[in-house]
Design an enzyme around this catalytic site. Structure first.
Site, PDB file in Angstrom:
ATOM      1  N   GLY A 100       0.809  -1.296  -0.020  1.00  0.00           N
ATOM      2  CA  GLY A 100      -0.048   0.095   0.162  1.00  0.00           C
ATOM      3  C   GLY A 100       1.022   1.347   0.041  1.00  0.00           C
ATOM      4  NE  ARG A 163      -2.666  -3.866  -0.689  1.00  0.00           N
ATOM      5  CZ  ARG A 163      -2.151  -3.593   0.207  1.00  0.00           C
ATOM      6  NH1 ARG A 163      -1.137  -4.292   0.672  1.00  0.00           N
ATOM      7  NH2 ARG A 163      -2.144  -2.509   0.971  1.00  0.00           N
ATOM      8  CB  THR A 191       7.438  -5.548   0.731  1.00  0.00           C
ATOM      9  OG1 THR A 191       6.075  -5.244   0.174  1.00  0.00           O
ATOM     10  CG2 THR A 191       8.314  -5.198  -0.349  1.00  0.00           C
ATOM     11  CG  ASP A 219      -1.679  -0.189   9.281  1.00  0.00           C
ATOM     12  OD1 ASP A 219      -2.186   1.084   8.834  1.00  0.00           O
ATOM     13  OD2 ASP A 219      -2.061  -1.302   8.846  1.00  0.00           O
ATOM     14  CG  MET A 262      -5.539   3.392   6.887  1.00  0.00           C
ATOM     15  SD  MET A 262      -4.244   3.146   5.417  1.00  0.00           S
ATOM     16  CE  MET A 262      -5.434   3.012   3.877  1.00  0.00           C
ATOM     17  CD  GLU A 318      -7.974  -0.415   7.630  1.00  0.00           C
ATOM     18  OE1 GLU A 318      -6.780  -0.309   7.875  1.00  0.00           O
ATOM     19  OE2 GLU A 318      -8.541  -0.741   6.761  1.00  0.00           O
ATOM     20  CG  MET A 373      -8.597  11.905   2.000  1.00  0.00           C
ATOM     21  SD  MET A 373      -9.721  13.059   2.622  1.00  0.00           S
ATOM     22  CE  MET A 373      -8.864  14.486   2.847  1.00  0.00           C
ATOM     23  CB  ILE A 374      -4.303   9.725   6.774  1.00  0.00           C
ATOM     24  CG1 ILE A 374      -4.547   8.276   6.765  1.00  0.00           C
ATOM     25  CG2 ILE A 374      -5.489  10.498   7.396  1.00  0.00           C
ATOM     26  CD1 ILE A 374      -4.462   7.556   8.286  1.00  0.00           C
TER      27      ILE A 374
HETATM   28  N1  ATP Z   1       4.319 -14.442   2.536  1.00  0.00           N
HETATM   29  C1  ATP Z   1       4.746 -13.861   1.327  1.00  0.00           C
HETATM   30  N2  ATP Z   1       6.089 -14.343   0.815  1.00  0.00           N
HETATM   31  C2  ATP Z   1       6.561 -13.873  -0.076  1.00  0.00           C
HETATM   32  N3  ATP Z   1       6.226 -12.696  -0.574  1.00  0.00           N
HETATM   33  C3  ATP Z   1       5.191 -12.231  -0.235  1.00  0.00           C
HETATM   34  C4  ATP Z   1       4.328 -12.535   0.976  1.00  0.00           C
HETATM   35  N4  ATP Z   1       3.443 -11.815   1.274  1.00  0.00           N
HETATM   36  C5  ATP Z   1       3.539 -10.798   0.225  1.00  0.00           C
HETATM   37  N5  ATP Z   1       4.378 -10.984  -0.634  1.00  0.00           N
HETATM   38  C6  ATP Z   1       4.913  -9.979  -1.931  1.00  0.00           C
HETATM   39  O1  ATP Z   1       4.858  -8.894  -1.176  1.00  0.00           O
HETATM   40  C7  ATP Z   1       4.229  -7.882  -2.243  1.00  0.00           C
HETATM   41  C8  ATP Z   1       3.399  -7.073  -0.996  1.00  0.00           C
HETATM   42  O2  ATP Z   1       2.739  -7.588  -0.167  1.00  0.00           O
HETATM   43  P1  ATP Z   1       1.395  -6.940   0.453  1.00  0.00           P
HETATM   44  O3  ATP Z   1       0.350  -6.682  -0.502  1.00  0.00           O
HETATM   45  O4  ATP Z   1       0.883  -7.740   1.637  1.00  0.00           O
HETATM   46  O5  ATP Z   1       1.900  -5.419   0.899  1.00  0.00           O
HETATM   47  P2  ATP Z   1       2.898  -5.412   2.172  1.00  0.00           P
HETATM   48  O6  ATP Z   1       4.413  -5.095   1.831  1.00  0.00           O
HETATM   49  O7  ATP Z   1       2.583  -6.192   3.472  1.00  0.00           O
HETATM   50  O8  ATP Z   1       2.665  -3.616   2.768  1.00  0.00           O
HETATM   51  P3  ATP Z   1       1.191  -3.304   3.265  1.00  0.00           P
HETATM   52  O9  ATP Z   1       1.966  -2.557   4.616  1.00  0.00           O
HETATM   53  O10 ATP Z   1       0.676  -2.025   2.494  1.00  0.00           O
HETATM   54  O11 ATP Z   1       0.315  -4.318   3.515  1.00  0.00           O
HETATM   55  C9  ATP Z   1       3.259  -8.654  -2.964  1.00  0.00           C
HETATM   56  O12 ATP Z   1       3.249  -8.091  -4.044  1.00  0.00           O
HETATM   57  C10 ATP Z   1       3.616 -10.206  -2.994  1.00  0.00           C
HETATM   58  O13 ATP Z   1       4.197 -10.838  -3.816  1.00  0.00           O
HETATM   59  O1  F6P Z   2      -6.582  -0.614  -0.169  1.00  0.00           O
HETATM   60  P1  F6P Z   2      -5.279  -1.161   0.069  1.00  0.00           P
HETATM   61  O2  F6P Z   2      -4.317  -0.519  -0.944  1.00  0.00           O
HETATM   62  O3  F6P Z   2      -5.109  -2.600  -0.192  1.00  0.00           O
HETATM   63  O4  F6P Z   2      -4.695  -0.908   1.637  1.00  0.00           O
HETATM   64  C1  F6P Z   2      -5.199  -0.681   2.680  1.00  0.00           C
HETATM   65  C2  F6P Z   2      -4.492  -1.393   3.718  1.00  0.00           C
HETATM   66  O5  F6P Z   2      -3.362  -0.819   3.645  1.00  0.00           O
HETATM   67  C3  F6P Z   2      -2.928  -0.547   5.017  1.00  0.00           C
HETATM   68  O6  F6P Z   2      -2.572   0.709   4.831  1.00  0.00           O
HETATM   69  C4  F6P Z   2      -1.568  -1.257   5.358  1.00  0.00           C
HETATM   70  O7  F6P Z   2      -0.432  -0.592   4.534  1.00  0.00           O
HETATM   71  C5  F6P Z   2      -3.749  -1.018   5.920  1.00  0.00           C
HETATM   72  O8  F6P Z   2      -4.073  -0.150   7.162  1.00  0.00           O
HETATM   73  C6  F6P Z   2      -5.234  -0.669   5.262  1.00  0.00           C
HETATM   74  O9  F6P Z   2      -6.228  -1.772   5.521  1.00  0.00           O
HETATM   75 MG    MG Z   3       1.098  -6.008   4.742  1.00  0.00          MG
END
Ligand code: ATP
Ligand code: F6P
Ligand code: MG
Length: 477
Positions: A100, A163, A191, A219, A262, A318, A373-374
């Site tokens: 995100g 994602r 990630t 978060d 969030m 949320e 927005m945040i």
């Molecule tokens: N368990 C996992 N093992 C390996 N790669 C992963 C895993 N979970 C997610 N990823 C990879 O990381 C990328 C981002 O994951 P995700 O959408 O969960 O966001 P995030 O990095 O956790 O950030 P956010 O804080 O916004 O959730 C995805 O494109 C996915 O390919």
């Molecule tokens: O709508 P998106 O882009 O999947 O992201 C929403 C989520 O991403 C987060 O900001 C985590 O990065 C959560 O708090 C929120 O639920």
């Molecule tokens: Mg995550």
């Protein structure tokens, strides 16, 4: 004395000292040449006393100790080293942003590009378009200090993000084919898990490629580090929504303002936004269960507060109260994150219905959802400085040959942290900590714990004299 696995090297020392060290390229590629750090002759940095970090510097994870406490867990201190493992001309770096959005992403990108160029004379930096998949599904973007000059003033990420799953082998093929040897990966828990697997594959292939993670989560739910970038900006921006809710609430008889913020699993944004505002009467977060009906429930509290003050503001994260919503979504987003119901809308309906049914109090409720927005705004001044330090710590680590690490401040000192330490659990608000007590005393809301929850919370409580193992205790006092 110590043990080695590919993710983390444990080194034991005197008096219970433990170093959870990050991997280094020389762990699997022997006899790598080294070069003097170009910063030694940099006009800005060469005059700084002790600019270089001593190779033995480590950072204590726990800084509140007793006379007889073991020295405990330490992490390698981040910063520039006298020796580097890459010649400036040889470096071919790339940057990717995933997950995100978060305020500060562009600042981190800018400072990696500018830091590599101005400090290390590196001029080959590629941007990967649209998250992990962009490594093999999209064209790359050339990043120069000129290209990134103004990007910190914009929200979002100039590289795009995504994602959803990815193919690690294809990513490493792309890294290998393009001759990339430093990979900067900015993203949240998912990630960083992905980065750990990419690092493993690079190591398996024996490539001289450093993989550096920069943790991103609005978060603030990444463990070990003090705070994640963009969090302060988000809390600040949330004030505008809370102010609006307060103005609306105070302008009508029995006005109620509900603001959803969030926080899927961690209520830090809601907690800090509430503490900062002082206009909030009730803050609800995922870590603190609550119930609506009956004695001690939320609806009784709303009625009481309206009778006392004639208005009230509720901030809800949320992820709070999801168990109370009748229909639980069994859906997941592309990355496997659980989709949540709109708890803000739900609670607004429940409050309105309750008072309409009772017919004894007319109230006016306004629901404000500033969720995106945040996080879609540029980072504020202090986050900009923080992002700069994160970027610089990451590139100093990569230049020094470290790999398989993520970077962040631990008790105020930037450190290199093994990936598994930041992905093994999530940072959460501890409702038996003093910070949550401060919040309860500032809003004067009930804890909403029923006797069963009370017992559960107590069970988790440590005896008063015991030092908590807490990685990232929210309580800095
Ligand atoms: N368990 C996992 N093992 C390996 N790669 C992963 C895993 N979970 C997610 N990823 C990879 O990381 C990328 C981002 O994951 P995700 O959408 O969960 O966001 P995030 O990095 O956790 O950030 P956010 O804080 O916004 O959730 C995805 O494109 C996915 O390919
Ligand atoms: O709508 P998106 O882009 O999947 O992201 C929403 C989520 O991403 C987060 O900001 C985590 O990065 C959560 O708090 C929120 O639920
Ligand atoms: Mg995550």
């Amino acid at each position: 004395m110590g043990s080695v696995d590919s993710q983390m090297k444990i080194v034991n020392g005197e008096a219970g000292y433990v170093l959870e060290d990050v991997p280094h390229l020389t762990d699997y590629i022997p006899d790598l040449p080294t070069y003097p750090n170009p910063l030694r002759s940099n006009p800005a940095y060469s005059v700084v006393k002790q600019y270089f970090v001593n190779v033995d510097d480590t950072v204590a994870q726990k800084i509140v100790v007793h006379k007889d406490s073991p020295r405990g867990t330490h992490l390698r201190r981040a910063g520039p080293r006298q020796k580097v493992y890459f010649n400036s001309d040889e470096v071919h770096a790339c940057i990717v942003t995933c997950g995100g959005l978060c305020p500060g992403l562009n600042t981190v990108i800018r400072e990696i590009v500018c830091g590599l160029s101005y400090m290390y004379g590196v001029n080959k930096v590629l941007g990967i378009d649209g998250g992990y998949r962009g490594f093999y599904a999209k064209n790359t973007v050339t990043l120069t200090p000129k290209v990134v000059n103004d990007i910190h003033k914009r929200g979002g990420t100039i590289l795009g993000t995504s994602r959803g799953g990815h193919d690690t082998s294809k990513i490493v093929d792309s890294i290998q084919d393009r001759g990339i040897n430093q990979v900067y990966i900015i993203g949240g828990d998912g990630t960083q898990k992905g980065a750990a697997v990419i690092y493993e594959e690079i190591r398996r292939r024996g490539l001289k490629v450093s993989v550096a993670g920069i943790p991103k989560t609005i978060d603030n739910d990444i463990p070990v580090i003090d705070k994640s970038f963009g969090f302060d900006t988000a809390v600040e921006e949330a004030q505008r929504a809370i102010n609006a809710a307060h103005v609306e609430a105070t302008s009508t008889e029995n006005g109620v303002g509900v603001v959803k913020l969030m926080g899927r699993f961690s209520g830090f944004i809601a907690m800090y936004a509430t503490l900062a505002s002082r206009d909030v009467d009730c803050c609800l977060i995922p870590e603190s269960p609550f119930y609506l009906e009956g004695k001690g429930g939320l609806l009784e509290f709303v009625e009481k507060r309206l009778k006392e003050n004639g208005h009230m503001v509720i901030v809800i994260a949320e992820g709070a109260g999801q168990d109370l919503l009748s229909e639980c979504l069994n859906e997941q987003d592309a990355s496997g994150n659980k989709m949540l119901q709109d708890v803000g809308l739900w609670i607004s309906h429940r409050i309105k219905d309750h008072f309409a049914r009772q017919n004894k109090m007319v109230l006016t409720l306004k629901y404000i959802d500033p969720t995106y927005m945040i996080r879609a705004i540029p980072s504020n001044a202090s986050d900009n400085v923080y992002c700069t330090l994160l970027a610089q710590s990451a590139l100093h680590g990569a230049m020094a040959g470290y790999t398989g690490f993520t970077v962040g401040p631990v008790n105020g000192r930037h450190s290199y942290i093994p990936f598994n330490r930041v992905t093994e659990k999530q940072n959460k608000v501890v409702i038996t900590d003093r910070m949550w007590a401060r919040l309860l005393s500032s809003t004067n809301q009930p804890s909403f714990l029923n006797p069963k929850d009370c017992n559960e919370a107590k069970k988790e409580e440590a005896p008063p004299t015991q030092l908590l193992e807490g990685d990232n205790c929210n309580d800095t006092s």
